[in-house]
Design a protein around this motif. Structure first.
Motif, mmCIF file in Angstrom:
data_model
loop_
_atom_site.group_PDB
_atom_site.id
_atom_site.type_symbol
_atom_site.label_atom_id
_atom_site.label_comp_id
_atom_site.label_asym_id
_atom_site.label_seq_id
_atom_site.Cartn_x
_atom_site.Cartn_y
_atom_site.Cartn_z
ATOM 1 N N ILE A 86 105.189 31.460 100.826
ATOM 2 C CA ILE A 86 104.954 32.894 100.674
ATOM 3 C C ILE A 86 103.527 33.187 101.097
ATOM 4 C CG2 ILE A 86 105.092 34.890 99.133
ATOM 5 C CD1 ILE A 86 107.695 33.229 99.547
ATOM 6 N N ALA A 119 88.171 32.198 102.983
ATOM 7 C CA ALA A 119 89.155 31.905 104.031
ATOM 8 C C ALA A 119 89.117 30.451 104.500
ATOM 9 C CB ALA A 119 88.927 32.843 105.210
ATOM 10 N N ILE A 125 91.891 38.503 105.778
ATOM 11 C CA ILE A 125 90.682 38.436 106.608
ATOM 12 C C ILE A 125 91.032 38.507 108.095
ATOM 13 C CG2 ILE A 125 90.637 35.908 106.274
ATOM 14 C CD1 ILE A 125 87.655 36.031 106.809
ATOM 15 N N ILE A 153 90.734 47.503 105.448
ATOM 16 C CA ILE A 153 92.054 47.542 106.085
ATOM 17 C C ILE A 153 92.163 48.782 106.976
ATOM 18 C CG2 ILE A 153 94.529 47.879 105.628
ATOM 19 C CD1 ILE A 153 94.119 46.065 103.141
ATOM 20 N N VAL A 211 107.430 33.669 104.610
ATOM 21 C CA VAL A 211 107.732 35.063 104.285
ATOM 22 C C VAL A 211 106.422 35.804 104.049
ATOM 23 C CG1 VAL A 211 108.721 36.526 102.474
ATOM 24 C CG2 VAL A 211 109.975 34.521 103.271
ATOM 25 N N ALA A 238 94.669 37.456 97.437
ATOM 26 C CA ALA A 238 94.009 38.199 96.363
ATOM 27 C C ALA A 238 94.020 39.696 96.674
ATOM 28 C CB ALA A 238 92.568 37.717 96.238
ATOM 29 N N LEU A 264 79.572 42.988 103.482
ATOM 30 C CA LEU A 264 80.332 42.745 104.708
ATOM 31 C C LEU A 264 81.010 44.029 105.200
ATOM 32 C CD1 LEU A 264 81.526 40.764 106.796
ATOM 33 C CD2 LEU A 264 83.428 40.421 105.228
ATOM 34 N N GLY A 269 95.047 28.597 98.526
ATOM 35 C CA GLY A 269 94.280 29.781 98.910
ATOM 36 C C GLY A 269 93.817 30.600 97.722
ATOM 37 N N LEU A 290 109.245 41.128 101.435
ATOM 38 C CA LEU A 290 108.551 41.012 100.143
ATOM 39 C C LEU A 290 109.324 40.119 99.183
ATOM 40 C CD1 LEU A 290 106.402 42.100 98.027
ATOM 41 C CD2 LEU A 290 108.167 43.771 97.415
HETATM 42 C C1 LIG Z 1 91.498 43.337 101.191
HETATM 43 C C2 LIG Z 1 90.720 42.068 101.418
HETATM 44 C C3 LIG Z 1 89.815 41.972 102.466
HETATM 45 C C4 LIG Z 1 89.124 40.778 102.710
HETATM 46 N N1 LIG Z 1 88.231 40.709 103.740
HETATM 47 C C5 LIG Z 1 87.532 39.585 103.940
HETATM 48 C C6 LIG Z 1 86.611 39.482 105.001
HETATM 49 O O1 LIG Z 1 86.421 40.402 105.765
HETATM 50 N N2 LIG Z 1 85.907 38.312 105.149
HETATM 51 C C7 LIG Z 1 86.104 37.264 104.320
HETATM 52 O O2 LIG Z 1 85.461 36.231 104.489
HETATM 53 N N3 LIG Z 1 86.996 37.330 103.325
HETATM 54 C C8 LIG Z 1 87.695 38.467 103.106
HETATM 55 N N4 LIG Z 1 88.570 38.524 102.078
HETATM 56 C C9 LIG Z 1 88.886 37.301 101.371
HETATM 57 C C10 LIG Z 1 89.795 36.502 102.327
HETATM 58 O O3 LIG Z 1 90.746 37.388 102.820
HETATM 59 C C11 LIG Z 1 90.484 35.411 101.667
HETATM 60 O O4 LIG Z 1 89.546 34.482 101.200
HETATM 61 C C12 LIG Z 1 91.472 34.689 102.596
HETATM 62 O O5 LIG Z 1 92.175 35.592 103.390
HETATM 63 C C13 LIG Z 1 92.411 33.936 101.709
HETATM 64 O O6 LIG Z 1 93.482 33.469 102.464
HETATM 65 P P1 LIG Z 1 94.901 33.298 101.772
HETATM 66 O O7 LIG Z 1 95.785 32.720 102.801
HETATM 67 O O8 LIG Z 1 94.739 32.624 100.481
HETATM 68 O O9 LIG Z 1 95.362 34.780 101.404
HETATM 69 P P2 LIG Z 1 95.561 36.078 102.299
HETATM 70 O O10 LIG Z 1 94.809 36.024 103.547
HETATM 71 O O11 LIG Z 1 95.316 37.212 101.379
HETATM 72 O O12 LIG Z 1 97.114 36.031 102.661
HETATM 73 C C14 LIG Z 1 98.103 36.196 101.688
HETATM 74 C C15 LIG Z 1 99.329 36.737 102.364
HETATM 75 O O13 LIG Z 1 100.392 36.704 101.422
HETATM 76 C C16 LIG Z 1 101.176 37.851 101.591
HETATM 77 N N5 LIG Z 1 101.854 38.093 100.317
HETATM 78 C C17 LIG Z 1 101.310 38.157 99.090
HETATM 79 N N6 LIG Z 1 102.252 38.349 98.167
HETATM 80 C C18 LIG Z 1 103.427 38.417 98.821
HETATM 81 C C19 LIG Z 1 104.773 38.610 98.400
HETATM 82 N N7 LIG Z 1 105.092 38.762 97.118
HETATM 83 N N8 LIG Z 1 105.748 38.636 99.346
HETATM 84 C C20 LIG Z 1 105.437 38.485 100.661
HETATM 85 N N9 LIG Z 1 104.172 38.295 101.107
HETATM 86 C C21 LIG Z 1 103.183 38.260 100.195
HETATM 87 C C22 LIG Z 1 100.190 38.937 101.973
HETATM 88 O O14 LIG Z 1 100.827 39.977 102.709
HETATM 89 C C23 LIG Z 1 99.168 38.176 102.813
HETATM 90 O O15 LIG Z 1 99.424 38.280 104.193
HETATM 91 C C24 LIG Z 1 89.308 39.696 101.852
HETATM 92 C C25 LIG Z 1 90.224 39.786 100.798
HETATM 93 C C26 LIG Z 1 90.917 40.949 100.574
HETATM 94 C C27 LIG Z 1 91.883 41.036 99.422
#
Ligand SMILES: Cc1cc2nc3c(=O)[nH]c(=O)nc-3n(C[C@H](O)[C@H](O)[C@H](O)COP(=O)(O)OP(=O)(O)OC[C@H]3O[C@@H](n4cnc5c(N)ncnc54)[C@H](O)[C@@H]3O)c2cc1C
Length: 462
Positions: free
Chosen positions: A10, A310, A43, A141, A33, A118, A165, A302, A87
């Protein structure tokens, strides 16, 4: 493939993509998904409609990483199944309920990687529900995915690296940034010097951004408190206190946030054990260094497992994928796994430093005015929460939900839950962990009622 169901991932952000890659490498065919229309996560989010902006304009210094991640995921096409705009709204009996293409599909899985990322953390302040106020993530966004700004003269307020940022990204996009209001005192920033040894590139990038904001004439203010967003129909200005001074600025857009909050509802529905994390001021699902939770076959990777950024998300995704491989008796690259764990531990120490430099203003909950709206779905104010807690003599968050309806609306407590916990803790003189954890309920995000009630179409992709 054998008769076993597919592993399910997910999230197609940095963590989910690297987990998928690790599984494909071992000959597995995962189903990925994501509710977003394209891969990349937060990010490395992709724009909704193609425009003339370059990758550098979109992602700044992180453009090469964004391009690499998008490219690597595209290269996996044909070796996995990918459902965008899908979703995952419930987990029950070892199956996942997924809203996709206007229907709900029930998918059996063998191995589940939760890489759900997050969202912004907020503590309500007067005026935060006025049109023109966005969370920091929401403001980003709008800029990244839609190519539009939240105002023509914008103020950013709160705490956390995202504060600077996003302000910098707006400035670079040509928007007038009136000020950055940091809730932490300037002295807290000296902690960043300790981060130089751990992540020098990140610290230097932050310093460069701050210097560029200053050079462009953006006012950087520290230790702000009693923040009030003003306006009738929409944002017209922002007021705050600094020492004993009352300050005010006119603006038509405000970006606000106090760092991030891990998305943990699915781990809760999967039955994972939770622990309180003092650094994140949040209840997090327990997991080991490889991402294994207390539920066999369920892995975390993550920001959804705890905020780490990231780069850490990519590493943790790969590590969780290797753990799943090992648990299935497949080759699992133990040396690579050990190296990843060392890197994640270093990033964890860096995260401690960031927390000292950008502390959460916990005392804001105590000082919150009674009339401030906390739960915007159910329209419940801070005063109503305080009165409900006192009237029913409760210091427990789920009981507070039952007697006040806080967290029962569309957001299911994702936005107001941590604020309500802070408020309840302040009101009852307890620590925030002592008020407990809001239990997650399906659907974790709004779906049509017909979907929730319909008999699910069961399918086990093999
Ligand atoms: C709004 C926002 C902006 C950010 N901008 C920055 C930035 O500019 N620079 C930076 O260094 N860090 C940024 N961060 C932090 C950075 O995004 C994260 O550290 C990094 O993206 C984490 O990666 P991840 O794969 O754990 O989660 P994410 O990149 O958040 O990916 C999680 C994915 O899971 C999907 N998802 C979640 N729940 C569900 C569900 N129930 N069903 C289907 N899909 C689901 C989401 O759509 C998303 O695409 C930001 C965080 C947020 C919340």
């Amino acid at each position: 493939m054998s008769g076993r169901a597919q592993p399910l991932i997910i999230g197609a952000g940095p963590a989910g993509i690297r987990a998928a890659e690790a599984l494909v490498e071992a000959g597995l065919r995962p189903l990925v998904v994501d509710e977003a229309p394209a891969c990349g996560g937060q990010i490395y989010r992709q724009r909704l409609v193609p425009d003339e902006r370059s990758s550098v304009a979109l992602y700044g210094s992180e453009a090469p990483k964004a391009e690499r991640l998008h490219r690597d995921f595209a290269a996996l096409a044909g070796k996995l199944d990918y459902w965008p705009q899908a979703l995952l709204w419930n987990l029950r009996d070892g199956k996942a309920d997924i809203a996709v293409g206007g229907a709900s599909r029930q998918v059996a899985y063998d191995g589940l990687v939760l890489a759900t990322g997050a969202t912004d953390r907020v503590l309500p302040i007067p005026g935060w529900t006025l049109p023109g106020v966005f969370t920091l993530g929401g403001a980003q966004i709008a800029l990244k995915a839609q190519g539009c700004a939240i105002g023509s003269r914008v103020v950013f307020v709160g705490s956390g690296p995202l504060l600077y940022l996003v302000a910098w990204q707006y400035m670079k996009a040509g928007v007038s940034v009136a000020a950055v209001l940091d809730t932490a005192p300037f002295s807290a920033k000296f902690n960043l010097l300790r981060g130089l040894a751990l992540e020098p590139a990140v610290i230097l990038r932050g310093m460069r951004m701050t210097a560029e904001l200053r050079l462009k004439g953006v006012a950087l203010r520290y230790g702000v408190r009693d923040v009030r967003i003003e306006g009738e129909e929409r944002v017209g200005g922002i007021a705050w206190r600094e020492d004993i001074r009352e300050m005010h600025l006119a603006c038509d857009g405000v970006g606000y946030g106090l760092a991030l909050r891990p998305e943990t509802q699915l781990a809760d529905l999967a039955g994972c054990r939770f622990r309180f994390d003092a650094r994140d001021r949040a209840w997090l699902p327990e997991c080991d260094a490889a991402g294994r939770t207390s539920v066999p076959g369920v892995y975390l990777a993550g920001d959804g497992a705890g905020i780490a950024g990231a780069d850490a998300a990519e590493l943790a995704g790969e590590r969780a994928g290797l753990a799943l491989r090992q648990d299935r008796g497949l080759p699992h690259a133990p040396e690579r796994a050990a190296a990843i764990e060392r890197s994640l531990a270093r990033i964890g120490r860096f995260r401690d430093v960031l927390e000292l430099a950008f502390p959460f203003p916990a005392h804001w909950a105590r000082d919150m005015a009674d009339e401030t709206l906390v739960c915007r779905c159910e329209e419940i104010s801070a005063g109503e929460i305080r009165r409900a807690a006192a009237h029913f003599g409760t210091g427990e968050i789920n009981r507070l939900k039952a007697v006040s309806r806080i967290g029962m609306g569309r957001c299911q407590g994702r936005i107001c839950g941590s604020a309500a916990a802070e408020l309840l803790a302040a009101e009852t003189g307890r620590s925030v962990d002592a008020v407990g954890r809001l239990r997650s309920q399906a659907p974790i995000k709004p779906i049509p009622l017909t979907m929730a009630l319909a008999q699910p179409q069961a399918e086990a992709a093999e």
